[in-house]
Design a protein around this motif. Structure first.
Motif, PDB file in Angstrom:
ATOM      1  N   SER A  84      26.367 -25.426  39.273  1.00  0.00           N
ATOM      2  CA  SER A  84      25.171 -25.358  39.421  1.00  0.00           C
ATOM      3  C   SER A  84      24.669 -24.575  40.691  1.00  0.00           C
ATOM      4  CB  SER A  84      24.659 -26.441  40.400  1.00  0.00           C
ATOM      5  OG  SER A  84      24.621 -26.555  41.635  1.00  0.00           O
ATOM      6  N   ASP A  93      27.788 -25.121  43.204  1.00  0.00           N
ATOM      7  CA  ASP A  93      28.299 -26.770  43.139  1.00  0.00           C
ATOM      8  C   ASP A  93      28.871 -26.787  42.006  1.00  0.00           C
ATOM      9  OD1 ASP A  93      28.150 -27.562  45.917  1.00  0.00           O
ATOM     10  OD2 ASP A  93      26.491 -29.286  45.540  1.00  0.00           O
ATOM     11  N   ILE A  95      30.039 -29.172  39.695  1.00  0.00           N
ATOM     12  CA  ILE A  95      29.476 -30.418  38.381  1.00  0.00           C
ATOM     13  C   ILE A  95      30.415 -31.594  38.231  1.00  0.00           C
ATOM     14  CG2 ILE A  95      27.320 -31.185  37.126  1.00  0.00           C
ATOM     15  CD1 ILE A  95      25.961 -28.807  37.091  1.00  0.00           C
ATOM     16  N   LEU A 120      29.881 -23.662  31.935  1.00  0.00           N
ATOM     17  CA  LEU A 120      28.758 -24.647  31.870  1.00  0.00           C
ATOM     18  C   LEU A 120      27.581 -23.638  33.367  1.00  0.00           C
ATOM     19  CD1 LEU A 120      25.461 -24.640  30.885  1.00  0.00           C
ATOM     20  CD2 LEU A 120      26.491 -27.463  31.434  1.00  0.00           C
ATOM     21  N   GLU A 121      27.087 -22.731  33.409  1.00  0.00           N
ATOM     22  CA  GLU A 121      26.624 -22.438  34.687  1.00  0.00           C
ATOM     23  C   GLU A 121      24.718 -22.886  34.597  1.00  0.00           C
ATOM     24  OE1 GLU A 121      26.937 -18.393  35.664  1.00  0.00           O
ATOM     25  OE2 GLU A 121      29.858 -18.841  35.461  1.00  0.00           O
ATOM     26  N   PHE A 122      24.608 -23.862  35.083  1.00  0.00           N
ATOM     27  CA  PHE A 122      22.664 -23.626  35.192  1.00  0.00           C
ATOM     28  C   PHE A 122      22.580 -23.126  36.657  1.00  0.00           C
ATOM     29  CE2 PHE A 122      24.230 -28.748  33.945  1.00  0.00           C
ATOM     30  CZ  PHE A 122      23.681 -28.014  32.416  1.00  0.00           C
ATOM     31  N   PHE A 123      21.458 -22.435  36.422  1.00  0.00           N
ATOM     32  CA  PHE A 123      20.832 -22.009  37.158  1.00  0.00           C
ATOM     33  C   PHE A 123      19.439 -22.696  38.363  1.00  0.00           C
ATOM     34  CE2 PHE A 123      23.424 -19.350  35.046  1.00  0.00           C
ATOM     35  CZ  PHE A 123      23.838 -18.756  35.633  1.00  0.00           C
ATOM     36  N   GLY A 124      19.092 -22.224  39.280  1.00  0.00           N
ATOM     37  CA  GLY A 124      17.639 -23.306  39.897  1.00  0.00           C
ATOM     38  C   GLY A 124      17.846 -22.690  40.955  1.00  0.00           C
ATOM     39  N   LEU A 125      16.858 -23.658  41.901  1.00  0.00           N
ATOM     40  CA  LEU A 125      17.144 -23.137  43.375  1.00  0.00           C
ATOM     41  C   LEU A 125      17.476 -24.956  43.576  1.00  0.00           C
ATOM     42  CD1 LEU A 125      12.654 -22.377  43.682  1.00  0.00           C
ATOM     43  CD2 LEU A 125      15.630 -21.138  44.266  1.00  0.00           C
TER      44      LEU A 125
ATOM     45  N   TYR B 115      17.296 -28.115  35.931  1.00  0.00           N
ATOM     46  CA  TYR B 115      17.665 -26.458  36.293  1.00  0.00           C
ATOM     47  C   TYR B 115      16.968 -25.573  35.198  1.00  0.00           C
ATOM     48  CZ  TYR B 115      21.513 -28.009  39.316  1.00  0.00           C
ATOM     49  OH  TYR B 115      21.658 -29.163  39.919  1.00  0.00           O
ATOM     50  N   ARG B 117      17.778 -23.141  34.248  1.00  0.00           N
ATOM     51  CA  ARG B 117      17.973 -21.489  32.628  1.00  0.00           C
ATOM     52  C   ARG B 117      19.309 -22.287  32.467  1.00  0.00           C
ATOM     53  NH1 ARG B 117      20.670 -17.314  33.537  1.00  0.00           N
ATOM     54  NH2 ARG B 117      20.260 -16.451  35.713  1.00  0.00           N
ATOM     55  N   PHE B 118      20.066 -22.038  32.387  1.00  0.00           N
ATOM     56  CA  PHE B 118      21.707 -22.305  31.971  1.00  0.00           C
ATOM     57  C   PHE B 118      21.605 -21.697  30.556  1.00  0.00           C
ATOM     58  CE2 PHE B 118      19.884 -25.038  29.079  1.00  0.00           C
ATOM     59  CZ  PHE B 118      20.598 -24.724  27.912  1.00  0.00           C
ATOM     60  N   ASN B 119      23.756 -21.527  30.818  1.00  0.00           N
ATOM     61  CA  ASN B 119      24.256 -20.499  30.198  1.00  0.00           C
ATOM     62  C   ASN B 119      25.381 -20.762  29.817  1.00  0.00           C
ATOM     63  OD1 ASN B 119      24.875 -17.641  28.605  1.00  0.00           O
ATOM     64  ND2 ASN B 119      26.498 -17.646  30.221  1.00  0.00           N
ATOM     65  N   LEU B 120      25.876 -21.282  28.923  1.00  0.00           N
ATOM     66  CA  LEU B 120      27.373 -22.259  28.102  1.00  0.00           C
ATOM     67  C   LEU B 120      27.884 -21.046  27.097  1.00  0.00           C
ATOM     68  CD1 LEU B 120      28.905 -24.815  27.894  1.00  0.00           C
ATOM     69  CD2 LEU B 120      27.140 -25.493  25.851  1.00  0.00           C
TER      70      LEU B 120
END
Lengths: 130, 130
Positions: A84, A93, A95, A120-125, B115, B117-120
């Motif tokens: 994340s 972080d 996950i 996998l990459e999650f984006f947010g706050l 989240y 947004r994500f990219n996998l």
DNA sequence: ATAACAAACGTTATATTATAACATTATATG
DNA sequence: CATATAATGTTATAATATAACGTTTGTTAT
């Protein structure tokens, strides 16, 4: 028997820095931080990074060209990574979620193809920035 | 009303090249391919790429620093991308899978954070290379 | 139509990220 | 010990990406 990994001098230096860091580190920032220890060239950093990634000790955050320590018991999980990422403070972080990991590891696409690795990459706050 | 996106000259040139390509394209390879059209500098490419990404017309494959056309109807899906990447021939396919997308879009971590947004990226061997 | 603003453009320069290539030193392993 | 493999040190350079600045084009509101 796979013996416990022994790290070379440069690998240990680079890993130490990454483990101590609060957030993801970039290769050249690692370089600047270890010049006092006699490491002078990007190659030395990148070589150590490559090996540490192979060993699963660290991961590369692809969207940031930066590196974080693995906090997932150094197991084979480097083939199945999820992070994340805070879009405000840049915090990352890892996950660790068995369900998610199993779901993705067993994912097969429409042609029935399975994959041996994913990231996998999650984006947010993050909490702080919300 | 959100009117249909009209692309600027450079945006259209760059998008055309990416859409015609069989695989992911790198920024500088795009640049070399459009110099005959009067585009001379990396900036012009990167600016077009940025806008096209914003619009959801293309995606960046982070692990390859390369760009592919969206084949997912240009909708809001650019906030929820998944790709299969062949480790042998470098081919990239966008994965369009409603279940997967829903699963990940509604994922919340242990702290309950969701989240936006994500990219996998999945890695393996494509049909041809197997 | 035109003033005012926003978006896109062109250009030069430079920053950042990463690898090539080659000679040397250290460490396993038979 | 011989020799193969991994790691190192070093110089150079390739590949990827952004800064900064001034100009042109396109939009919108009057």
């Amino acid at each position: 028997m796979a013996q416990a990994q022994i790290l070379s001098k440069n690998q240990q230096i680079v890993l130490d820095i990454i483990e101590k860091a609060k957030g993801p580190l970039k290769a050249y920032s690692i370089l600047f931080n270890v010049q006092k220890k006699g490491i002078n060239a990007p190659q030395q950093i990148y070589r150590a990074l490559d090996k540490l990634i192979e060993m699963g000790k660290i991961h590369k955050i692809e969207s940031k060209n930066a590196f974080v320590a693995c906090r997932n018991s150094n197991c084979e999980i480097s083939k199945a990574t999820a992070f994340s990422i805070c879009e405000s403070c840049e915090m990352v972080d890892e996950i660790i979620d068995v369900k998610l990991s199993k779901y993705l590891s067993s994912f097969s696409d429409k042609k029935g193809t399975k994959y041996k690795r994913f990231n996998l990459e999650f984006f947010g706050l993050c909490k702080k920035c919300k």
